[in-house]
Write an enzyme that holds these catalytic residues in place. Structure first.
Site, mmCIF file in Angstrom:
data_model
loop_
_atom_site.group_PDB
_atom_site.id
_atom_site.type_symbol
_atom_site.label_atom_id
_atom_site.label_comp_id
_atom_site.label_asym_id
_atom_site.label_seq_id
_atom_site.Cartn_x
_atom_site.Cartn_y
_atom_site.Cartn_z
ATOM 1 N N CYS A 98 0.850 -1.182 0.000
ATOM 2 C CA CYS A 98 0.000 0.000 0.000
ATOM 3 C C CYS A 98 0.887 1.233 0.000
ATOM 4 C CB CYS A 98 -0.919 0.010 1.226
ATOM 5 S SG CYS A 98 -2.028 -1.415 1.332
ATOM 6 N N ARG B 206 -4.807 2.136 -0.807
ATOM 7 C CA ARG B 206 -4.913 0.718 -0.495
ATOM 8 C C ARG B 206 -4.857 -0.187 -1.710
ATOM 9 N NH1 ARG B 206 -9.381 -3.358 2.009
ATOM 10 N NH2 ARG B 206 -7.851 -4.790 2.856
ATOM 11 N N LEU B 207 -4.020 -1.212 -1.610
ATOM 12 C CA LEU B 207 -4.072 -2.371 -2.487
ATOM 13 C C LEU B 207 -4.600 -3.508 -1.627
ATOM 14 C CD1 LEU B 207 -3.391 -3.671 -5.260
ATOM 15 C CD2 LEU B 207 -1.185 -4.318 -4.276
ATOM 16 N N ALA B 208 -5.815 -3.945 -1.880
ATOM 17 C CA ALA B 208 -6.486 -4.906 -1.001
ATOM 18 C C ALA B 208 -5.930 -6.308 -1.220
ATOM 19 C CB ALA B 208 -7.993 -4.884 -1.257
ATOM 20 N N VAL C 283 -5.398 -8.590 1.954
ATOM 21 C CA VAL C 283 -6.004 -9.364 3.042
ATOM 22 C C VAL C 283 -7.241 -8.617 3.534
ATOM 23 C CG1 VAL C 283 -5.663 -10.306 5.351
ATOM 24 C CG2 VAL C 283 -3.769 -10.332 3.706
ATOM 25 N N ASN D 267 1.992 0.017 5.728
ATOM 26 C CA ASN D 267 2.230 -0.733 4.510
ATOM 27 C C ASN D 267 2.983 -1.986 4.937
ATOM 28 O OD1 ASN D 267 2.925 -1.709 1.969
ATOM 29 N ND2 ASN D 267 4.583 -0.248 1.679
ATOM 30 N N GLY D 268 2.313 -3.122 4.942
ATOM 31 C CA GLY D 268 3.006 -4.312 5.412
ATOM 32 C C GLY D 268 2.169 -5.569 5.346
ATOM 33 N N ASP E 78 -4.358 -8.185 8.874
ATOM 34 C CA ASP E 78 -3.173 -8.605 9.606
ATOM 35 C C ASP E 78 -2.542 -7.483 10.426
ATOM 36 O OD1 ASP E 78 -2.807 -7.886 6.782
ATOM 37 O OD2 ASP E 78 -0.672 -7.989 7.173
ATOM 38 N N LEU F 160 7.997 -14.404 -10.054
ATOM 39 C CA LEU F 160 8.944 -14.022 -11.090
ATOM 40 C C LEU F 160 9.903 -15.185 -11.280
ATOM 41 C CD1 LEU F 160 9.757 -10.330 -10.068
ATOM 42 C CD2 LEU F 160 7.869 -11.219 -11.441
ATOM 43 N N ILE G 138 11.240 -12.653 -18.432
ATOM 44 C CA ILE G 138 11.432 -11.604 -19.424
ATOM 45 C C ILE G 138 12.825 -11.693 -20.029
ATOM 46 C CG2 ILE G 138 12.272 -9.882 -17.764
ATOM 47 C CD1 ILE G 138 10.648 -7.790 -19.442
ATOM 48 N N THR H 152 23.809 0.286 -11.219
ATOM 49 C CA THR H 152 23.376 -1.103 -11.386
ATOM 50 C C THR H 152 21.895 -1.279 -11.045
ATOM 51 O OG1 THR H 152 24.001 -3.396 -10.929
ATOM 52 C CG2 THR H 152 23.988 -1.881 -9.047
ATOM 53 N N ARG I 115 19.975 -0.207 -14.200
ATOM 54 C CA ARG I 115 20.108 -1.214 -15.265
ATOM 55 C C ARG I 115 19.205 -2.421 -15.008
ATOM 56 N NH1 ARG I 115 26.697 -1.502 -15.357
ATOM 57 N NH2 ARG I 115 27.128 0.421 -16.547
ATOM 58 N N SER J 138 9.486 -13.590 -5.286
ATOM 59 C CA SER J 138 10.711 -13.531 -6.078
ATOM 60 C C SER J 138 11.919 -13.921 -5.234
ATOM 61 C CB SER J 138 10.905 -12.129 -6.667
ATOM 62 O OG SER J 138 11.352 -11.235 -5.669
ATOM 63 N N GLY J 139 13.090 -13.955 -5.873
ATOM 64 C CA GLY J 139 14.301 -14.463 -5.220
ATOM 65 C C GLY J 139 15.238 -13.415 -4.676
#
Length: 560
Positions: A2, A49-51, A53, A75-76, A97, A253, A285, A334, A337, A360-361
């Site tokens: 968020c 807000r990005l809903a 939970v 935001n968490g 949460d 990803l 990608i 970097t 890039r 993702s990693g």
């Protein structure tokens, strides 16, 4: 994921809100709310807000019937919020949460909050009764937070710097500072009768590699005493499993490298066990025949994801380059890039799929000594200290890249390799065991842990690390070369070292490419590089290298 924003101690706060709060709208496109309270003079809190939970009851600023004097914007993702409820008998009013933060604060105070949270977070908690403000950020800075503070007592906070720049400019002539809020710290402010604020406490509550102070997802006593490889598997699997917490579709990803492939495979396996009612989507990608696309395709076929391949062109790079620099809020070479393909990938996901949460990693190279230059470490102790340094600064480099590129497209990124219990255990193993084996195989310990688990094809598990610009590139031309050509086209003048040093004495651009990046950065964040970036990310222990790309290290066989 968020966007949070707040300002304290200014006259007419709605004026600042109108021109700055919308600049982080991409972080939360589902809804927004702005709230001022009559108790605190000259203050305003905002939330995009990005809903993810509890889509219905998860709006912020969060105020509970039980504790109406508390306002929270956060935001968490708090992965242990359910176990906290059971452990302390909290009476939750919502399924959100972050509600756990309010209950922890009322029960144990601010130190009890930060020491009991298993998750990632950046929050501002306002206690209207005590007229206090508390700020905190997770240990690795996975969730971003910027702070603006002035000598007169103006305080502004925002998920991204672009939401505070105009406020900083308005305080012209006043001594002030706009900078990232340090990860693993919390601050306490007293609100004065005038509405201005005064810092009364600042504390670090967690350093990279520290043992978690909360009740862990995997009890330490349940780990096998001498089976390090088994414990690594157990803890990384648990780190992925706890990150399945979402009411939106989860994907991953997938570059085809070790880190993203391990996470993708564990995600697919744990999603099946959890009976998630959809096929996990994976996203790769590259440019046409890039090595990453081929490797990712092989992994996707092996683990059974709904795989998406996104190809990009030189024209795509040229089109988004300046937008990427503004999105990142850094002139680091970097980082810029590596962000271009990730930005294009996130844009594709947002426009073409319903996946919102992405695993993702990121973090594996820092924790597991994955960078090629670790082969040149003088000894195991130095290598361990370098891991700790990289983790303490990841919020300015790879962590920043991961957050900004995905959040710019309203996606939430989750990074299991930065799980606190996993990093604590991995960094507590014997120092020499984490070094590149025979000075040629990075992450040997991590690879060995999954060698008999049938998670990945053998050649993927042991695939050598590539410079990112080569991994996503076509066989004809690397992203590194493409960027040089774009800069040459846009800047006709030659690079002059003395002129660059005179204009930019801090983090002086050392090439024409980095000079271009700095000029674009300064358009939106003038004179803020000193605060945002201590130095360019560069490999250690290698002589004569002035560019951060791995392709310039002697061990790396770069391909044009």
């Amino acid at each position: 994921m968020c966007g949070i924003w707040a300002i304290f101690g200014v006259e007419n706060p709605p004026k600042f809100c109108a021109c700055t709060f919308p600049k982080i709208g991409h972080r939360g496109p589902d809804a927004f709310r702005i709230e001022c309270d009559r108790i605190l003079k000259n203050s305003c809190l905002g939330f995009h807000r990005l809903a993810i939970v509890d889509p219905i009851w998860g709006m912020q600023p969060l105020r509970l019937h039980l504790y109406p004097h508390i306002m929270l914007i956060c935001n968490g993702e708090i992965y242990n919020y359910k176990s906290l409820k059971e452990e302390f008998d909290f009476k939750y009013e919502t399924a959100v949460d972050v509600e756990s933060i309010v209950h922890l604060y009322e029960t144990f105070g601010i130190e009890g909050v930060v020491k009991n949270l298993d998750g990632v977070f950046a929050f501002c908690l306002v206690d209207l009764k005590k007229k206090k403000i508390f700020l905190a950020r997770d240990p690795y800075g996975v969730r971003p937070l910027f702070k603006l503070i002035s000598k007169s007592g103006v305080l502004g906070i925002c998920s991204e710097a672009k939401g505070l720049v105009d406020v900083e400019h308005d305080l012209n002539g006043e001594e002030k500072s706009l900078a990232p809020f340090k990860p693993g710290t919390f601050e306490e402010y007293q609100v004065l009768d005038s509405g201005k604020v005064k810092l009364i406490q600042q504390s670090n509550f967690h350093k990279p590699g520290d043992k978690p102070s909360f009740k862990t997802y995997v009890p330490y006593e349940s780990l096998a005493n001498n089976d390090v490889l088994s414990n690594i598997r157990t803890l990384l699997t648990a780190a992925v499993k706890k990150r399945l917490m979402a009411d939106r579709r989860i994907g991953c990803l997938l570059s085809g490298g070790l880190d993203s492939s391990l996470i993708a495979s564990l995600l697919v396996r744990e999603a099946k066990k959890a009976n998630i009612p959809y096929k996990v989507q994976s996203f790769a990608i590259g440019m046409g025949d890039s090595p990453d696309l081929k490797a990712a395709r092989k992994v996707a076929d092996f683990i059974g994801t709904e795989h998406h391949e996104i190809t990009f062109t030189e024209e795509d790079v040229e089109k988004v380059l300046d937008d990427v620099i503004y999105t990142l809020e850094t002139p680091d070479i970097t980082t810029i890039r590596a962000s271009i393909p990730m930005y294009l990938l996130a844009k594709y996901i947002q426009e073409n799929t319903d996946t919102t949460v992405i695993l993702s990693g990121e973090g594996a190279d820092e924790v597991a000594q994955g960078y090629i230059y670790f082969r040149d470490a003088p000894d195991a102790s130095s290598a361990h200290k370098e891991s700790l340094r990289l983790l303490s600064e990841i919020y300015m480099f790879d962590g920043l890249r991961a957050d900004r590129t995905t959040s710019s497209q309203s996606l939430e990124l989750r990074v299991p390799f930065l799980d606190l219990q996993f990093t604590n255990y991995y960094l507590s193993t014997e120092e020499h065991s984490r070094q590149p084996k025979d000075k040629s195989i990075e992450k040997y310990l991590l690879r060995s842990a999954f060698d008999s688990d049938n998670l990945l094809p053998h050649d993927i598990l042991w695939r050598h690390k590539e410079a990112f610009s080569d991994g996503v590139a076509s066989q004809k031309k690397s992203l590194f070369v493409i960027l040089q050509e774009i800069v040459d086209k846009r800047m006709s003048e030659k690079y002059d070292k003395n002129s660059a040093a005179e204009k930019y004495p801090h983090c002086t651009p050392t090439t024409k490419e980095s000079l271009y990046y700095r000029k674009i950065f300064e358009k939106s964040f003038e004179n803020l590089a000193d605060n945002f970036l201590p130095y360019y990310w560069m490999p250690r222990w290698v002589k004569g290298v002035t560019d951060p790309s791995a392709r310039f290290i002697q061990h790396y066989d770069a391909k044009e």
